[in-house]
Design an enzyme around this catalytic site. Sequence first.
Site, PDB file in Angstrom:
ATOM      1  N   HIS A   1      34.965 -31.483  21.053  1.00  0.00           N
ATOM      2  CA  HIS A   1      34.091 -30.780  20.044  1.00  0.00           C
ATOM      3  C   HIS A   1      34.706 -30.486  18.774  1.00  0.00           C
ATOM      4  O   HIS A   1      34.768 -29.663  18.172  1.00  0.00           O
ATOM      5  CB  HIS A   1      33.475 -29.770  20.486  1.00  0.00           C
TER       6      HIS A   1
ATOM      7  N   ASP B   1      23.056 -30.234  23.480  1.00  0.00           N
ATOM      8  CA  ASP B   1      24.441 -30.526  23.188  1.00  0.00           C
ATOM      9  C   ASP B   1      25.130 -29.217  24.019  1.00  0.00           C
ATOM     10  O   ASP B   1      24.796 -28.128  23.996  1.00  0.00           O
ATOM     11  CB  ASP B   1      24.526 -30.463  21.595  1.00  0.00           C
TER      12      ASP B   1
ATOM     13  N   HIS C   1      20.541 -26.847  22.478  1.00  0.00           N
ATOM     14  CA  HIS C   1      22.027 -26.662  23.097  1.00  0.00           C
ATOM     15  C   HIS C   1      21.823 -26.021  24.274  1.00  0.00           C
ATOM     16  O   HIS C   1      21.095 -24.758  24.673  1.00  0.00           O
ATOM     17  CB  HIS C   1      22.692 -25.673  21.963  1.00  0.00           C
TER      18      HIS C   1
HETATM   19 ZN    ZN Z   1      27.929 -29.633  19.255  1.00  0.00          ZN
END
Ligand code: ZN
Length: 239
Positions: free
Chosen positions: A105, A51, A195
């Site tokens: 986001h 992500d 991430h």
């Molecule tokens: Zn995120």
Amino acid sequence: MTEKFIHLIAAVLLVAVCIQSRPRDVAGAGIPGSVFTSKATQQRVVALTFDDGPSLYTRPVLQILRIHRVHATFFVIGRQVARDPAAVRAVVAAGDEIGNHTYTHTDLEFLNEAADAAELTRTDAAVEAASGTIPLWFRPPYGAIDGRIARLAASVGLQPITWSVDPADWSLPGTSLIVSRVLLQVRPGGVILLHDGGGNRSETLAALPSIVEILQARGYHFLTLSELFGAVPMPVPPR
Ligand code: ZN
């Protein structure tokens, strides 16, 4: 007509509407409003997901994936795609998958319908402009999703998915803890949250080879989300 018969007709119509508005091409996708977390299966298959990219860590992640001959899904932030479209092209060219992680986001629960829709469609447009592909999957920032947002995502052709394995790599707990948390939580059909953006991801990079190697040694195959939910897993070539 009896009341029972009217209920039956209503139920048939509801099913017909649900089938018609299924997200495009996502085999196994359910009723609009559903949120996936993992695949129900006994097979040792998992999906790595990254992500908050693209960022300067995206290409190093791709390199590690290539060395280990595995694929993953990258949930990108639209405004970052606009800044580095080549990174998205590199992901697609490598055979990995792109998902939609909103444009800025933001927590969609605090926006209105039109603003939420713009967060999704602007990101789809940025990904399409960068790579020629349109995401099939949507991951809500912070995992914040309710029925309204899930139905909105489905209406623009996105299947919402969160995760089933979360080592909290973003909190920089240390490389060995990231690895051990994944190994502790993983199950067949699992969706692993990592991430490649949003800050210092050196620990994630350092943990990734061990995560892949140990799970492969345990018989796991790594698939993109569309492969995991829509196709029979391919056998891993001998190493
Ligand atoms: Zn995120």
